[in-house]
Structures are given as structure tokens and as C-alpha cells.
Scaffold this active site. Structure first.
Site, mmCIF file in Angstrom:
data_model
loop_
_atom_site.group_PDB
_atom_site.id
_atom_site.type_symbol
_atom_site.label_atom_id
_atom_site.label_comp_id
_atom_site.label_asym_id
_atom_site.label_seq_id
_atom_site.Cartn_x
_atom_site.Cartn_y
_atom_site.Cartn_z
ATOM 1 N N LYS A 261 -3.347 3.623 16.232
ATOM 2 C CA LYS A 261 -3.661 2.129 16.194
ATOM 3 C C LYS A 261 -2.871 1.713 15.012
ATOM 4 O O LYS A 261 -2.667 1.801 13.830
ATOM 5 C CB LYS A 261 -5.217 2.244 15.393
ATOM 6 C CG LYS A 261 -6.036 1.249 15.765
ATOM 7 C CD LYS A 261 -5.717 -0.519 15.188
ATOM 8 C CE LYS A 261 -6.019 -0.428 13.810
ATOM 9 N NZ LYS A 261 -5.308 -1.723 13.045
ATOM 10 N N CYS A 370 1.836 2.001 -1.999
ATOM 11 C CA CYS A 370 0.798 2.765 -2.227
ATOM 12 C C CYS A 370 1.065 3.754 -3.809
ATOM 13 O O CYS A 370 0.062 3.606 -4.578
ATOM 14 C CB CYS A 370 0.311 3.781 -1.377
ATOM 15 S SG CYS A 370 1.600 4.969 -0.815
ATOM 16 N N GLU A 470 -5.885 -1.755 -7.913
ATOM 17 C CA GLU A 470 -4.588 -1.959 -6.930
ATOM 18 C C GLU A 470 -4.332 -3.411 -6.792
ATOM 19 O O GLU A 470 -5.070 -3.857 -6.026
ATOM 20 C CB GLU A 470 -4.563 -0.967 -5.840
ATOM 21 C CG GLU A 470 -3.356 -1.019 -5.152
ATOM 22 C CD GLU A 470 -3.416 0.009 -3.947
ATOM 23 O OE1 GLU A 470 -4.554 -0.223 -3.195
ATOM 24 O OE2 GLU A 470 -2.557 1.000 -3.418
HETATM 25 P P1 NAD Z 1 -6.562 -1.412 5.217
HETATM 26 O O1 NAD Z 1 -7.393 -0.279 4.553
HETATM 27 O O2 NAD Z 1 -7.173 -2.839 5.024
HETATM 28 O O3 NAD Z 1 -5.969 -1.108 6.604
HETATM 29 C C1 NAD Z 1 -5.257 -0.153 7.160
HETATM 30 C C2 NAD Z 1 -5.661 0.290 8.485
HETATM 31 O O4 NAD Z 1 -7.072 0.486 8.785
HETATM 32 C C3 NAD Z 1 -5.198 -1.036 9.101
HETATM 33 O O5 NAD Z 1 -4.732 -0.531 10.627
HETATM 34 C C4 NAD Z 1 -6.683 -1.666 9.719
HETATM 35 O O6 NAD Z 1 -6.616 -2.191 10.823
HETATM 36 C C5 NAD Z 1 -7.523 -0.350 9.568
HETATM 37 N N1 NAD Z 1 -8.826 -0.789 9.248
HETATM 38 C C6 NAD Z 1 -9.316 -1.673 9.011
HETATM 39 N N2 NAD Z 1 -10.592 -1.533 8.807
HETATM 40 C C7 NAD Z 1 -11.202 -0.275 9.610
HETATM 41 C C8 NAD Z 1 -12.340 -0.160 9.990
HETATM 42 N N3 NAD Z 1 -13.384 -0.320 9.561
HETATM 43 N N4 NAD Z 1 -12.403 1.146 10.659
HETATM 44 C C9 NAD Z 1 -11.140 1.714 11.145
HETATM 45 N N5 NAD Z 1 -9.994 1.192 10.905
HETATM 46 C C10 NAD Z 1 -9.838 0.230 10.212
HETATM 47 O O7 NAD Z 1 -5.137 -1.290 4.292
HETATM 48 P P2 NAD Z 1 -3.876 -2.365 4.519
HETATM 49 O O8 NAD Z 1 -4.114 -3.414 3.560
HETATM 50 O O9 NAD Z 1 -3.358 -2.266 5.749
HETATM 51 O O10 NAD Z 1 -2.825 -1.354 3.575
HETATM 52 C C11 NAD Z 1 -2.713 -1.329 2.105
HETATM 53 C C12 NAD Z 1 -3.487 -0.309 1.646
HETATM 54 O O11 NAD Z 1 -2.986 1.073 2.139
HETATM 55 C C13 NAD Z 1 -3.396 0.038 0.173
HETATM 56 O O12 NAD Z 1 -4.466 0.299 -0.476
HETATM 57 C C14 NAD Z 1 -2.438 1.046 -0.073
HETATM 58 O O13 NAD Z 1 -2.455 1.518 -1.183
HETATM 59 C C15 NAD Z 1 -2.668 1.925 1.029
HETATM 60 N N6 NAD Z 1 -1.496 2.884 1.412
HETATM 61 C C16 NAD Z 1 -1.576 4.220 1.228
HETATM 62 C C17 NAD Z 1 -0.515 4.945 1.490
HETATM 63 C C18 NAD Z 1 -0.433 6.269 1.069
HETATM 64 O O14 NAD Z 1 0.273 7.086 1.462
HETATM 65 N N7 NAD Z 1 -1.482 6.741 0.331
HETATM 66 C C19 NAD Z 1 0.599 4.399 2.021
HETATM 67 C C20 NAD Z 1 0.678 2.997 2.383
HETATM 68 C C21 NAD Z 1 -0.317 2.181 2.167
#
Ligand code: NAD
Length: 576
Positions: A261, A370, A470
Site C-alpha cells: 500500500k 522517524c 514528534e
Molecule cells: P501515517 O501513520 O499517517 O501513515 C502511514 C501509512 O499508513 C500511510 O500509507 C497511510 O495511508 C496508512 N494509513 C493511514 N491510516 C490507516 C489506517 N486506518 N489503516 C491502515 N493504514 C493506514 O504516517 P505518515 O504521516 O505517512 O508518516 C509519518 C510517520 O511515520 C511519523 O510518525 C514517522 O515517525 C513514522 N515513520 C517511522 C519510521 C520507522 O522506521 N520507525 C520510518 C519512517 C516514518
């Protein structure tokens, strides 16, 4: 004093010399800023991630022109790339079962250029029916992929790496355009980190093994590792291709099939990965790519009974939702979530290196990382000097249009995220933190239509919201501490536990503190290193499970025990 060049990788130094670039040698220092032909600061072995920067950059003044469409070799110098990708060639449909198709009902979502807030292109937005189709395609393809000879599977994965590397300039342009990150970062940091995991895991395909247990000779008992089946991957927009590659390569190496996805805010390179995978010879259906909204496509994937494992990277809030959704069918779930990581500077540290590394730790990728070092903890005797030097260094960062090679800080992903970061600036002020620098829009009129903010520095305390939450932007809080115990207490005093940096010249202290920190990745005298060999995962609310390393391969394997009676006895329990 300028010693930035000491942070280059050996390969980068070789590459630079090969191109006739003049370097200030070894430990020598200069009191002047580096001349134009001195390679600019980037941390040794990587920043994000280790394989990156191996080919830094820059042809000598008046030297080679950029090589269009040249086939790079691993570690070879990357020439400067500028400009926007050719929009005509972008993939915008869903990839299901090896075919490109529209989403159910023709649904689309625009992907927007963060530097201008103009739509780049409309991309198909997967609906639950599309996700269902993709999961079925992955299920159908599973036996073929699982049973393929390891040598063949390994060769296909290697081919994916080669194709990514061969296309790195175009992919970097697309990533930079879609995410808003500087092209130099996309080319030097992201792309090597995209091809390298494929190289790492393709080798591991052929060494996946089990073990034979010590038993009487009448029994043969062995432990076997098997793929799980269909893996649903849900990933964020900040490093879309890199995260898709590091998860995808491990899952496929283990013999699973995948439904990816792609993030709705930056889906383009994930679709390119789907195309590349087909070109590399991955059988149709082994990797399916379904961009779409989280609440629709993401939720449908997380709940789908045909999915055996969910590998998620994103925010902690969404991670909780995904974990709950997976509970319905007891899915295996791994979560890579948010962070509020400290870069801890002791008074005995080489302050110059600590400043360089800590500035890199927060401002890479606009702080939308992150594991960004968004809290810098500094021992009180050097606090004032450190803050001053940090501010000087940050003031030199060039904020600009992402497609220009000279740009060092690009645009935040969208207006909402940019607004959120400005709100945190106000929250910090209201909490009594001192704004040392930034917190405002750049004055350059060219940037007026995009989501820009100057590198921002607060001097504050760890109890403030800006030090606990964050922000996901180029905002750092510099916090003073007294002594080792307090450093550890403050460092651990957040709900996250993803990473930490330690700056000290005392190796004993480095060890002690590293052991006491509640975080999955600890870097000493550097910040932000992610070799494909090393596991990356979080403590506490930063997640569960790992990306990269041998550990990640295990995340995609089930363990089965097989016990054979090879003797002649039969236990007839009911026989007497
Ligand atoms: P997000 O949680 O909003 O979205 C991440 C993904 O989840 C997207 O593809 C989104 O479409 C999907 N998503 C959203 N709602 C969902 C649901 N109800 N069910 C299933 N999927 C759903 O995060 P973001 O804004 O895209 O990214 C930023 C976040 O990601 C930050 O908190 C960052 O720290 C984290 N991050 C973590 C790492 C790591 O390796 N730990 C790496 C990169 C980013």
C-alpha cells in the site's frame, strides 16, 4: 575551523580525488569556509543510510558534465542531477497480478508537489475491492514464488537491485519531486539505500536454513523456516522507495508475496518499483502495488483475512489502529513507528563533530525522519558554546527548491504538515522556550507557494511539548543536562525509543550510556547510520519488530518443527 571533509566516507574521498576535487587533507583544518571545490559536509558512513554517500558527488570545477542515462556501478560517483522528472512517463495505475489497472469506480487521488502545492498527477486510489483483488493475486502467486529454486529467486532480486541502480537518476528526481526532499539527498542518501537491501537479501535467500535437534536415533527432529504467505505492507511518504525496498526485499527473499500500500502523499516511486520488479522477472502477482488512502486501502489491507502479516511503517497513532485491525485474524504485525530521539553531547566530546552530526541528525529530509535527532541534550559546561555553534551551522543550510542540486533543505510534504510545524513553533514559544533561530518562512519569493520553513532551533527543557511530541519537521530543542545520570534520565524520559546519538571522547562512557538508553539504534560519535546488515527497530511506543539485518528476514519467516519417527517402535497408549 572547518573539518567537514573528515566526515566523508573513504569511497567518497576516493571518488572525489578521482574527479580531481581538491580536499583539505586528513586531520588538517582550515580557518576559512571550504572553497567551492571542497566537498561539502556529510557524515561518515552515511547519515541515512550507510551505503549512501559512497559515491559523493560533484565533478571538479569545469570537469565532467553530468552523464545522462549512464549506467552507474556500485560506489561509483554520482554526478549532479537537476530538474523535474518527465511527467509523461510516470506510472499512475494500480499494479495487480502483473497488470496495470484503474481503481474501482475510477477513483483517483492527486499527488502534489510540496514545493509548489500544484498537482503533479492523479494517481489511482485503491478501493477495498481492489485490495481484495491484489491479495488474491498475491495468494495465487505464492506457491510459484515459494517453490522457486533459491538460486533463481536470488538472481531476480539481484536484478531488481541492478535496475534500481541503473535508473537511480530518474528515480531520485521522482522521489525529490513527490516528497519535496532535496535532489542531492534523494540521489545520495535515498537511492543507495534503495538498491542495497536488495543486494543484501538476495544473498540471504540461499542461506535460509533450519536446524536438526539432538534426539535418539529413532527420531529425526528438525526446525524449518518457511515463508508466511501474503505480506501486506503499509508505508509512509517520507522515504517511500527506501522503505518499500527495505521491507520488500526481505519479505520476498523469505519467499512471501507482497501487497504494497503506497503512501497517498507520495506514491510515485512505489509504482516505479512495481514496474522494475516485473522487468527484473518477478512473476506477476508476487509484488502488487496499490496506492490509496489509509482509511480505505490501508484499512482494507490490514483487515483482509487473506493477509498473513502486516509490515507497517508510520505514525504511532496509525500503528495502534493497524495492530487492532490485524487482531481479527491474528496477523503477524511488525510496526516501525515514530520517535523523539536524543543526540547527547557530553562536555568531553569533539564539539565540532557533535555540531556537524547533530545538525545533520535533525535537518536531513526536513526533519521528516522517524529517527531524527529532534532533541539535542548538551552537558551544561559546553551548552552555550554548543548552541552558538549549532546555530551558526544551521544558518548556513540552503533552503530552496528541491530539484536544484544546491538545495540542502526542501519542502515539507503538504500544507497541513507545514501548518502543524508552525503550530509547534507557537507552542514552544508559549511554553517559554527560546527561539534561537528559524520558525519563520524563508524570504525567497521563489519559495512562496510551497511548504517551507527555516531550520528552527529552540533552547528549552525536556518537559515541554516540543521536546516530548514528534513534530516531524526541521525543529530541534536543545536541552541542558548535568552529568551522565541526568543525561540518561532525560534521554529516556519520552514515550518513544527509536534511536539515540552519543558524543563523547570517553569510550567507557559511550558503552555505559549506550547500555542504559531505551532505544533500538545507538550511534556513538555519529548520527543516523543504517547499514542493511544492522537491525532497525524501536523500543517502547516506537514499535515492535525490525527492518533490515538478519532480524528482518526472521520477521517474514514462520518456524515449523517436524518430528519423524524413523525407528520401529510405536507407542500404543490405548493398547493395554
Ligand atoms: P501515517 O501513520 O499517517 O501513515 C502511514 C501509512 O499508513 C500511510 O500509507 C497511510 O495511508 C496508512 N494509513 C493511514 N491510516 C490507516 C489506517 N486506518 N489503516 C491502515 N493504514 C493506514 O504516517 P505518515 O504521516 O505517512 O508518516 C509519518 C510517520 O511515520 C511519523 O510518525 C514517522 O515517525 C513514522 N515513520 C517511522 C519510521 C520507522 O522506521 N520507525 C520510518 C519512517 C516514518
Amino acid at each position: 575551523m572547518v573539518r567537514e571533509h573528515t566526515l566523508l566516507t573513504d569511497a567518497a574521498l576516493d571518488a572525489a580525488r578521482m574527479h580531481g576535487v581538491r580536499l583539505v587533507e586528513g586531520g588538517a583544518t582550515s580557518l576559512r569556509p571550504p572553497a567551492d571545490d571542497v566537498v561539502q559536509a556529510l557524515p561518515r558512513k552515511g547519515g541515512l543510510p550507510a551505503p549512501a554517500l559512497s559515491g559523493l558527488v560533484r565533478s571538479a570545477a569545469g570537469g565532467d558534465a553530468p552523464r545522462a542515462n549512464s549506467r552507474p556501478v556500485t560506489g561509483a560517483p554520482v554526478t549532479q542531477i537537476e530538474g523535474l522528472p518527465d511527467h509523461g512517463g510516470l506510472h499512475t495505475k494500480l499494479l495487480i497480478g502483473g497488470e496495470w489497472r484503474d481503481a474501482e469506480g475510477g477513483q483517483t487521488v492527486p499527488t502534489v508537489d510540496p514545493a509548489t502545492n500544484r498537482t503533479i498527477v492523479e494517481v489511482a486510489a485503491a478501493q477495498p475491492a481492489d485490495v481484495d483483488r491484489a491479495v488474491r493475486a498475491a495468494r495465487d502467486a505464492f506457491p510459484v514464488w515459494r517453490d522457486m529454486a533459491p538460486e533463481k529467486r536470488s538472481r531476480i532480486l539481484l536484478r531488481v537491485a541492478e535496475l534500481i541502480e541503473a535508473e537511480h537518476e530518474r528515480l531520485a528526481k521522482i522521489e525529490s519531486h513527490d516528497v519535496g526532499k532535496p535532489i542531492r539527498e534523494a540521489a545520495l542518501v535515498d537511492l543507495p539505500a534503495c538498491w542495497d537491501p536488495w543486494r543484501f537479501y538476495q544473498g540471504l535467500v540461499r542461506v535460509i536454513d533450519g536446524r536438526v535437534l539432538a534426539m535418539p536415533t529413532s527420531s529425526l527432529d528438525y526446525v524449518r523456516k518457511e515463508p508466511m504467505g501474503v505480506v501486506g505492507m503499509i508505508i509512509p511518504w517520507n522515504f517511500p522507495l527506501h522503505i518499500a525496498c527495505r521491507k520488500g526485499s526481505a519479505a520476498l527473499a523469505a519467499g512471501n508475496t507482497v501487497v504494497l500500500k503506497a503512501p497517498e502523499l507520495a506514491p510515485l516511486t512505489c509504482l516505479e518499483l512495481g514496474r522494475i520488479a516485473l522487468e527484473a522477472g518477478l512473476p506477476p502477482g508476487v509484488l502488487n502495488v496499490v496506492p490509496g488512502l489509509g482509511a480505505t486501502a490501508g484499512a482494507a489491507l490490514a483487515e483482509h483475512p487473506g493477509v498473513d502479516k502486516i509490515a507497517f511503517t508510520g505514525s504511532t497513532v496509525t500503528g495502534r489502529t493497524v495492530m487492532r485491525a490485524g487482531a481479527g485474524t491474528i496477523k503477524r504485525v511488525s510496526l516501525e513507528l515514530g520517535g523523539k530521539s536524543p543526540s547527547i553531547v557530553f562536555a568531553d566530546a569533539d564539539l565540532e563533530r557533535a555540531v556537524i552530526g547533530s545538525v545533520f541528525g535533525i535537518y536531513l529530509a526536513q526533519g521528516e525522519v522517524c529517527s531524527a535527532g529532534s532533541r539535542v541534550l548538551v552537558e551544561r559546561p559546553v551548552y552555550d558554546e554548543f548552541v552558538r555553534r549549532f546555530a551558526d551551522k544551521a544558518a548556513g543550510i540552503r533552503v530552496g527548491m528541491p530539484h536544484r542540486w544546491s538545495t540542502q533543505l526542501g519542502a515539507l510534504i503538504n500544507e497541513r504538515q507545514c501548518q502543524r510545524v508552525y503550530e509547534y513553533v507557537e507552542i514552544g514559544k508559549a511554553e517559554g522556550a527560546t527561539v534561537v533561530a528559524g520558525g519563520v518562512r524563508p524570504s525567497d519569493p521563489e519559495l512562496a507557494g510551497g511548504n517551507f520553513i527555516e531550520p528552527t532551533i529552540f533552547a528549552g527543557t525536556n518537559d515541554m511539548r516540543i521536546a516530548q511530541e514528534e513534530i516531524f519537521g526541521p525543529v530541534v530543542v536543545i536541552v541542558p543536562f548535568d552529568g551522565e545520570d541526568e543525561a540518561v534520565r532525560i534521554a529516556n524520559d519520552v514515550r518513544y525509543g527509536l534511536a539515540a546519538g552519543i558524543w563523547t571522547s570517553d569510550v567507557g562512557r559511550a558503552h555505559r550510556v549506550a547500555h542504559r538508553l531505551e532505544a533500538g539504534s545507538i550511534w556513538v560519535n555519529q548520527y543516523g547510520v543504517y547499514p542493511s546488515e544492522a537491525p532497525f527497530g524501536g523500543y517502547k511506543e516506537s514499535g515492535t519488530g525490525y527492518d533490515l539485518g538478519l532480524e528482518s528476514l526472521s520477521e517474514y519467516l514462520e518456524t515449523k518443527n517436524i518430528h519423524l519417527n524413523i525407528g520401529t517402535d510405536t507407542l500404543d497408549w490405548y493398547g493395554s
